[in-house]
Design a protein around this motif. Structure first.
Motif, mmCIF file in Angstrom:
data_model
loop_
_atom_site.group_PDB
_atom_site.id
_atom_site.type_symbol
_atom_site.label_atom_id
_atom_site.label_comp_id
_atom_site.label_asym_id
_atom_site.label_seq_id
_atom_site.Cartn_x
_atom_site.Cartn_y
_atom_site.Cartn_z
ATOM 1 N N SER A 123 -10.460 -12.175 -2.199
ATOM 2 C CA SER A 123 -10.666 -10.723 -2.189
ATOM 3 C C SER A 123 -11.840 -10.342 -1.294
ATOM 4 O O SER A 123 -12.445 -9.279 -1.486
ATOM 5 C CB SER A 123 -10.910 -10.208 -3.616
ATOM 6 N N SER A 156 0.815 -1.213 0.000
ATOM 7 C CA SER A 156 0.000 0.000 0.000
ATOM 8 C C SER A 156 0.850 1.266 0.000
ATOM 9 O O SER A 156 0.496 2.263 -0.625
ATOM 10 C CB SER A 156 -0.921 0.001 1.229
ATOM 11 N N LEU A 212 -2.995 -11.711 5.641
ATOM 12 C CA LEU A 212 -4.213 -11.598 6.445
ATOM 13 C C LEU A 212 -4.820 -12.981 6.619
ATOM 14 O O LEU A 212 -5.056 -13.694 5.643
ATOM 15 C CB LEU A 212 -5.209 -10.667 5.758
ATOM 16 N N TYR A 227 -4.943 -3.383 7.952
ATOM 17 C CA TYR A 227 -4.543 -4.508 8.785
ATOM 18 C C TYR A 227 -3.027 -4.568 8.875
ATOM 19 O O TYR A 227 -2.310 -3.996 8.048
ATOM 20 C CB TYR A 227 -5.095 -5.827 8.241
ATOM 21 N N LEU A 243 -13.016 -6.602 -1.468
ATOM 22 C CA LEU A 243 -11.868 -5.718 -1.625
ATOM 23 C C LEU A 243 -11.412 -5.675 -3.080
ATOM 24 O O LEU A 243 -11.797 -6.510 -3.898
ATOM 25 C CB LEU A 243 -10.727 -6.182 -0.722
ATOM 26 N N GLU A 297 -1.041 -2.530 5.963
ATOM 27 C CA GLU A 297 -1.523 -2.646 4.591
ATOM 28 C C GLU A 297 -2.954 -2.123 4.514
ATOM 29 O O GLU A 297 -3.732 -2.245 5.470
ATOM 30 C CB GLU A 297 -1.481 -4.100 4.122
ATOM 31 N N ARG A 298 -3.314 -1.553 3.371
ATOM 32 C CA ARG A 298 -4.654 -1.003 3.167
ATOM 33 C C ARG A 298 -5.226 -1.524 1.852
ATOM 34 O O ARG A 298 -4.504 -1.612 0.864
ATOM 35 C CB ARG A 298 -4.625 0.526 3.175
ATOM 36 N N ARG A 299 -6.509 -1.834 1.868
ATOM 37 C CA ARG A 299 -7.206 -2.285 0.677
ATOM 38 C C ARG A 299 -8.499 -1.495 0.516
ATOM 39 O O ARG A 299 -9.225 -1.262 1.482
ATOM 40 C CB ARG A 299 -7.527 -3.787 0.765
ATOM 41 N N ARG A 355 -6.095 -8.871 -3.554
ATOM 42 C CA ARG A 355 -5.789 -9.865 -2.531
ATOM 43 C C ARG A 355 -5.172 -9.234 -1.282
ATOM 44 O O ARG A 355 -4.683 -8.108 -1.329
ATOM 45 C CB ARG A 355 -4.845 -10.936 -3.096
ATOM 46 N N THR A 356 -5.181 -10.007 -0.206
ATOM 47 C CA THR A 356 -4.691 -9.510 1.079
ATOM 48 C C THR A 356 -3.634 -10.447 1.645
ATOM 49 O O THR A 356 -3.909 -11.224 2.573
ATOM 50 C CB THR A 356 -5.851 -9.396 2.081
ATOM 51 N N ALA A 389 -8.893 -6.508 11.846
ATOM 52 C CA ALA A 389 -8.731 -5.519 10.786
ATOM 53 C C ALA A 389 -9.666 -4.351 11.045
ATOM 54 O O ALA A 389 -10.763 -4.522 11.599
ATOM 55 C CB ALA A 389 -9.022 -6.136 9.415
#
Length: 227
Positions: free
Chosen positions: A130, A41, A180, A152, A173, A159-161, A176-177, A186
């Motif tokens: 996602s 991010s 997490l 999170y 989202l 990280e940001r989504r 992908r994360t 989060a």
């Protein structure tokens, strides 16, 4: 931490896009791993310094940021492509326009909304490619978090989504994360459609609204003599 890194020759010219710096690093280099699934991010800055062993004088010869990582046919190496900090000069400057909708960034200095105060912390019960699910997200009406951000912790890095959709306890989202997992906590922050109605009803922030919602509906430059 020390690592074996090689780079191409640093060049200066009038075309900034041709002044990219390429770093050759081991295939499992930690910075390269950040870009394997999706870029992080935040911006990853690169500073190249030159010094002599035993000499305390250090000279900075290049600054920029990482833009891409490629894994080629070489099974042992990866290539990190960086662009110079001078490319920021190509970005758009003042861009605020006259319009009905607010142009402020939600939670920014001009907006004035204390965004963390509206965040909802959720303990995740499911994590998809996602999507994420937490019972706490269902405490808000559907669509409340749409257009907002999920934040999170991923190994000490926040990280940001972007949240595309919010339905019940599930958030969809934009990508992908990595890092997490189920049972992680989060923070979901709401979004804003930049209208006066949302600014007032959702955030009680109408006095700081940055748009001009009461501008005339008719365009005075349309050619109609009656205005």
């Amino acid at each position: 931490e020390p690592a074996v890194i090689t780079r191409n020759r640093i060049e200066q010219g009038t075309e900034l896009n041709r002044s990219a710096l390429k770093l050759s690093v081991p295939r499992d280099f930690p910075i390269a791993e950040l870009y394997r699934i999706a870029p992080p991010s935040a911006v990853v800055a690169v500073i190249v310094r030159r010094l002599h062993v035993g000499d305390g004088e250090v000279a900075t010869i290049w600054t920029g940021r990482v833009v891409n990582v490629a894994w080629g046919n070489d099974l042992a190496m990866a290539t990190i492509t960086c662009e110079t900090a001078g490319t920021s000069l190509r970005r758009t400057g003042l861009r605020r326009l006259y319009g009905r909708n607010c142009s402020f960034v939600l939670g920014g200095p001009a907006c004035g909304v204390d965004l963390p105060a509206f965040a909802v912390a959720g303990t995740l019960t499911a994590v998809g490619p996602s999507t994420v699910t937490a019972a706490e997200f269902a405490t808000k009406p559907d669509g409340y978090f749409a257009g907002g951000v999920l934040a999170y912790d991923a190994g000490g890095v926040t990280e940001r989504r972007y949240i595309v959709e919010h339905a019940g306890a599930t958030l969809t989202l934009d990508r992908r994360t990595p890092g997490l997992e189920v049972a992680a906590v989060a923070q979901a922050m709401p979004g804003c459609d930049h209208t006066l109605a949302t600014c007032d009803a959702k955030f009680a922030n109408a006095p700081n609204y940055g748009g001009q919602p009461f501008m005339p509906q008719k365009n005075p430059f349309s050619g109609d003599p009656i205005y």
